[in-house]
Design a protein around this motif. Structure first.
Motif, PDB file in Angstrom:
ATOM      1  N   PHE A  32      -2.194  13.589   4.676  1.00  0.00           N
ATOM      2  CA  PHE A  32      -1.280  12.588   4.486  1.00  0.00           C
ATOM      3  C   PHE A  32      -0.102  12.416   5.260  1.00  0.00           C
ATOM      4  CE2 PHE A  32      -3.165  12.295   0.277  1.00  0.00           C
ATOM      5  CZ  PHE A  32      -3.247  10.956   0.041  1.00  0.00           C
ATOM      6  N   GLY A  33       0.103  13.601   6.122  1.00  0.00           N
ATOM      7  CA  GLY A  33       1.272  13.674   6.970  1.00  0.00           C
ATOM      8  C   GLY A  33       0.827  12.964   8.288  1.00  0.00           C
ATOM      9  N   LEU A  34      -0.686  12.843   8.614  1.00  0.00           N
ATOM     10  CA  LEU A  34      -1.295  12.323   9.802  1.00  0.00           C
ATOM     11  C   LEU A  34      -1.777  11.085   9.448  1.00  0.00           C
ATOM     12  CD1 LEU A  34      -4.283  14.850  10.891  1.00  0.00           C
ATOM     13  CD2 LEU A  34      -2.378  13.986  12.452  1.00  0.00           C
ATOM     14  N   TYR A  35      -1.769  10.539   8.328  1.00  0.00           N
ATOM     15  CA  TYR A  35      -1.820   9.162   7.730  1.00  0.00           C
ATOM     16  C   TYR A  35      -0.595   8.495   7.685  1.00  0.00           C
ATOM     17  CZ  TYR A  35      -2.155   5.090   4.686  1.00  0.00           C
ATOM     18  OH  TYR A  35      -1.882   3.930   3.954  1.00  0.00           O
ATOM     19  N   PHE A  36       0.280   8.990   7.338  1.00  0.00           N
ATOM     20  CA  PHE A  36       1.666   8.081   7.561  1.00  0.00           C
ATOM     21  C   PHE A  36       2.100   8.094   8.961  1.00  0.00           C
ATOM     22  CE2 PHE A  36       1.985   9.093   2.876  1.00  0.00           C
ATOM     23  CZ  PHE A  36       2.388   8.049   2.415  1.00  0.00           C
ATOM     24  N   THR A  37       2.005   9.480   9.623  1.00  0.00           N
ATOM     25  CA  THR A  37       2.535   9.335  11.100  1.00  0.00           C
ATOM     26  C   THR A  37       1.668   8.190  11.877  1.00  0.00           C
ATOM     27  OG1 THR A  37       2.902  11.640  11.178  1.00  0.00           O
ATOM     28  CG2 THR A  37       3.040  10.396  13.022  1.00  0.00           C
ATOM     29  N   HIS A  49       3.612   6.758  -6.493  1.00  0.00           N
ATOM     30  CA  HIS A  49       2.738   7.922  -7.108  1.00  0.00           C
ATOM     31  C   HIS A  49       3.150   9.275  -6.458  1.00  0.00           C
ATOM     32  CE1 HIS A  49      -0.297   4.615  -7.827  1.00  0.00           C
ATOM     33  NE2 HIS A  49      -0.020   5.103  -9.006  1.00  0.00           N
ATOM     34  N   GLY A  50       4.300   9.320  -5.929  1.00  0.00           N
ATOM     35  CA  GLY A  50       4.844  10.581  -5.426  1.00  0.00           C
ATOM     36  C   GLY A  50       4.232  11.405  -4.170  1.00  0.00           C
ATOM     37  N   ILE A  51       3.335  10.285  -3.457  1.00  0.00           N
ATOM     38  CA  ILE A  51       2.643  10.774  -1.951  1.00  0.00           C
ATOM     39  C   ILE A  51       3.399  10.328  -1.124  1.00  0.00           C
ATOM     40  CG2 ILE A  51       0.429  10.795  -0.823  1.00  0.00           C
ATOM     41  CD1 ILE A  51      -0.931  10.044  -3.385  1.00  0.00           C
ATOM     42  N   TYR A  52       4.108  11.025  -0.497  1.00  0.00           N
ATOM     43  CA  TYR A  52       4.845  10.711   0.868  1.00  0.00           C
ATOM     44  C   TYR A  52       5.343  11.984   1.496  1.00  0.00           C
ATOM     45  CZ  TYR A  52       8.999  11.439  -2.269  1.00  0.00           C
ATOM     46  OH  TYR A  52       9.841  11.832  -3.049  1.00  0.00           O
ATOM     47  N   LEU A  69       3.100  16.108  -3.593  1.00  0.00           N
ATOM     48  CA  LEU A  69       2.227  16.353  -2.296  1.00  0.00           C
ATOM     49  C   LEU A  69       2.285  17.806  -1.921  1.00  0.00           C
ATOM     50  CD1 LEU A  69       0.215  14.795  -0.718  1.00  0.00           C
ATOM     51  CD2 LEU A  69       1.934  14.469   0.851  1.00  0.00           C
ATOM     52  N   LEU A  70       3.263  18.601  -2.049  1.00  0.00           N
ATOM     53  CA  LEU A  70       3.495  19.806  -1.545  1.00  0.00           C
ATOM     54  C   LEU A  70       2.602  20.893  -2.655  1.00  0.00           C
ATOM     55  CD1 LEU A  70       7.007  20.214  -0.270  1.00  0.00           C
ATOM     56  CD2 LEU A  70       4.841  20.042   1.046  1.00  0.00           C
ATOM     57  N   ALA A  71       2.469  20.280  -3.832  1.00  0.00           N
ATOM     58  CA  ALA A  71       1.603  21.236  -4.918  1.00  0.00           C
ATOM     59  C   ALA A  71       0.264  21.181  -4.417  1.00  0.00           C
ATOM     60  CB  ALA A  71       1.841  20.741  -6.021  1.00  0.00           C
ATOM     61  N   HIS A  72      -0.454  20.272  -3.580  1.00  0.00           N
ATOM     62  CA  HIS A  72      -1.800  20.106  -3.375  1.00  0.00           C
ATOM     63  C   HIS A  72      -2.267  21.119  -2.106  1.00  0.00           C
ATOM     64  CE1 HIS A  72      -1.222  16.418  -5.684  1.00  0.00           C
ATOM     65  NE2 HIS A  72      -2.694  16.298  -5.730  1.00  0.00           N
ATOM     66  N   PRO A  73      -3.415  21.073  -1.912  1.00  0.00           N
ATOM     67  CA  PRO A  73      -3.977  22.160  -0.713  1.00  0.00           C
ATOM     68  C   PRO A  73      -3.319  21.617   0.546  1.00  0.00           C
ATOM     69  CG  PRO A  73      -5.868  21.161  -2.246  1.00  0.00           C
ATOM     70  CD  PRO A  73      -4.692  20.748  -2.709  1.00  0.00           C
ATOM     71  N   LYS A  74      -3.432  22.646   1.338  1.00  0.00           N
ATOM     72  CA  LYS A  74      -2.669  22.468   2.823  1.00  0.00           C
ATOM     73  C   LYS A  74      -3.483  21.266   3.411  1.00  0.00           C
ATOM     74  CE  LYS A  74      -1.677  25.749   6.305  1.00  0.00           C
ATOM     75  NZ  LYS A  74      -2.103  27.087   6.783  1.00  0.00           N
ATOM     76  N   GLU A 127       0.863  -1.180   0.083  1.00  0.00           N
ATOM     77  CA  GLU A 127      -0.008   0.135   0.062  1.00  0.00           C
ATOM     78  C   GLU A 127       0.900   1.204   0.017  1.00  0.00           C
ATOM     79  OE1 GLU A 127      -2.615  -0.421   3.444  1.00  0.00           O
ATOM     80  OE2 GLU A 127      -3.802   1.366   2.661  1.00  0.00           O
ATOM     81  N   TRP A 128       1.773   1.449   0.840  1.00  0.00           N
ATOM     82  CA  TRP A 128       2.628   2.378   0.939  1.00  0.00           C
ATOM     83  C   TRP A 128       3.561   2.619  -0.423  1.00  0.00           C
ATOM     84  CZ3 TRP A 128       4.709   4.269   6.317  1.00  0.00           C
ATOM     85  CH2 TRP A 128       3.683   4.547   7.107  1.00  0.00           C
ATOM     86  N   GLY A 129       4.056   1.473  -0.836  1.00  0.00           N
ATOM     87  CA  GLY A 129       4.891   1.386  -1.972  1.00  0.00           C
ATOM     88  C   GLY A 129       4.150   2.062  -2.923  1.00  0.00           C
ATOM     89  N   ALA A 130       2.980   1.666  -3.406  1.00  0.00           N
ATOM     90  CA  ALA A 130       2.083   2.475  -4.174  1.00  0.00           C
ATOM     91  C   ALA A 130       2.003   3.929  -3.967  1.00  0.00           C
ATOM     92  CB  ALA A 130       0.704   1.646  -4.359  1.00  0.00           C
ATOM     93  N   LYS A 131       1.891   4.302  -2.643  1.00  0.00           N
ATOM     94  CA  LYS A 131       1.590   5.635  -2.488  1.00  0.00           C
ATOM     95  C   LYS A 131       2.997   6.430  -2.675  1.00  0.00           C
ATOM     96  CE  LYS A 131      -2.355   6.020  -1.082  1.00  0.00           C
ATOM     97  NZ  LYS A 131      -2.336   4.884  -1.813  1.00  0.00           N
ATOM     98  N   ILE A 132       3.970   5.881  -2.269  1.00  0.00           N
ATOM     99  CA  ILE A 132       5.347   6.347  -2.595  1.00  0.00           C
ATOM    100  C   ILE A 132       5.779   6.614  -4.056  1.00  0.00           C
ATOM    101  CG2 ILE A 132       7.872   6.325  -2.338  1.00  0.00           C
ATOM    102  CD1 ILE A 132       7.068   5.151   0.641  1.00  0.00           C
TER     103      ILE A 132
END
Lengths: 102, 262
Positions: B141-146, B121-124, B130-135, B114-119
């Protein structure tokens, strides 16, 4: 001999729970999981968080009381749990009294 | 004689209620640990509700549901492993423990993909994508990964802990009853141990028990049977089980709050 009795009591704090009741507990948890997934697809709007949390709390209680044997434990363990829940409610409640009125 | 067999204080005395109380206190610190993160989650979710909903669509609900079912099943097998010790069934206990460990490993393997696929896709955390997305989405995602990450570490610890418990149960010595000097041995002083059959015939007589004898051990051949089961012999297994269940409870809350808010 009184020592003897207390030790026997400790040996079997409660009658061992049968395998069958654990399987029923598990089935109840599966049904509740199906409910929470279905409920999420039904778009209750702002209520959906409350529905999800309510189901999660029922599931957590089932695990606590049946799998973790809280049902059979002394009152002190139940009080401990109440204190934790109260602490969490106060944490979240007090935080929102700040963030909502900024 | 048999009625006194459990009345003797063993040299390695353990406090069952005390150890159970201690593990519950530890579990409470775990709840507070995750509780702090849930406070953060609820504040940000109320502030960035729409962003959270958009971000949650990125998560794979099917994999999340499968992992939920895996953890619930592992909780069942954990409870069954402990129940099996109460019934004196070592084989069932070991089988159930093995299934519990395998479920934990399966959970982690699914998380890995699951995390492999996220990473992929550039989501980590901190990624340019990710930084190009809304706050709010960055926060989600910060909360999700933590939170899922800290939970995953707990699953990993549980897998190691339960593997150790598996080995302990597998190597659990046969039962032993000890009569120790100062704890009931005095009653036997001057006497001898005899083995008597059903006809009252003495099959064997031991040495005289004088003051030099410090302990009499009776080894039993089998793993505790239902009648001779003592919770104290399995309190570490039981405490590990309590830890495993609390890890399951944390996931019970994580799952709907991250995967099911679309």
């Amino acid at each position: 001999m009184s020592h003897d009795v207390s030790h026997e009591h400790e040996a079997h704090a409660h009658e061992p729970v049968g395998y069958g009741s654990y399987i029923l507990t598990w089935l109840a948890l599966l049904v509740l999981t199906a409910m929470t997934v279905t409920a999420a697809g039904m778009h209750f709007g702002s209520l959906s968080v409350l529905v999800a949390l309510a189901i999660a709390m029922v599931k957590a209680s089932i695990v606590l009381f049946l799998f973790m044997h809280l049902k059979y434990e002394d009152r002190i363990f139940h009080r401990l749990l109440m204190i934790v829940i109260a602490a969490m409610v106060i944490f979240i409640g007090l935080t929102f009294t700040d963030t909502l009125f900024r | 004689m048999s009625s006194q067999s459990h009345s003797i204080a063993l040299p390695n005395h353990k406090d069952y209620q005390g150890s159970k109380f201690a593990i519950w206190l530890f579990l409470i610190t775990e709840v507070i640990l995750f509780g702090g993160m849930f406070v953060l989650y609820s504040v940000y979710r109320s502030e960035y509700a729409t962003d959270f909903h958009h971000a949650a669509e990125e998560l794979n609900t099917l994999l999340g549901t499968i992992n939920t079912l895996i953890l619930l099943t592992s909780s069942l097998t954990m409870a069954l492993a402990i129940a099996a010790t109460h019934h004196g069934n070592r084989k069932l206990s070991l089988t159930m423990l093995a299934v519990t460990v395998l479920c934990g490993v399966a959970f982690l393997v699914i998380k890995y993909f699951e995390w492999g696929a996220k990473i992929h896709h550039g989501i980590y955390p901190g990624s340019e994508f990710l930084l190009a997305h809304p706050k709010g989405e960055i926060l989600f995602f910060g909360l999700y990964f933590t939170m899922a990450g800290v939970h995953g570490i707990h699953v990993l610890v549980g897998v190691v802990l339960l593997t150790v418990m598996f080995l302990r149960v597998a190597n659990q010595p046969n039962g032993k009853v000890s009569f120790v000097a100062g704890h009931g041995l005095g009653q036997a002083e001057g006497g001898r141990i005899a083995i008597v059959d059903k006809d009252g015939k003495t099959l064997w007589t031991g040495e005289e028990i004088d003051t030099s004898i410090q302990r009499i051990d009776i080894s039993t051949r089998y793993w505790p049977v239902k009648e001779r089961f003592r919770v104290i012999d399995f309190n570490l297994l039981e405490n590990s089980g309590l830890y495993w269940h609390i890890v399951d409870i944390v996931w019970i809350f994580l799952f709907p709050l991250f995967y099911l808010i679309t």
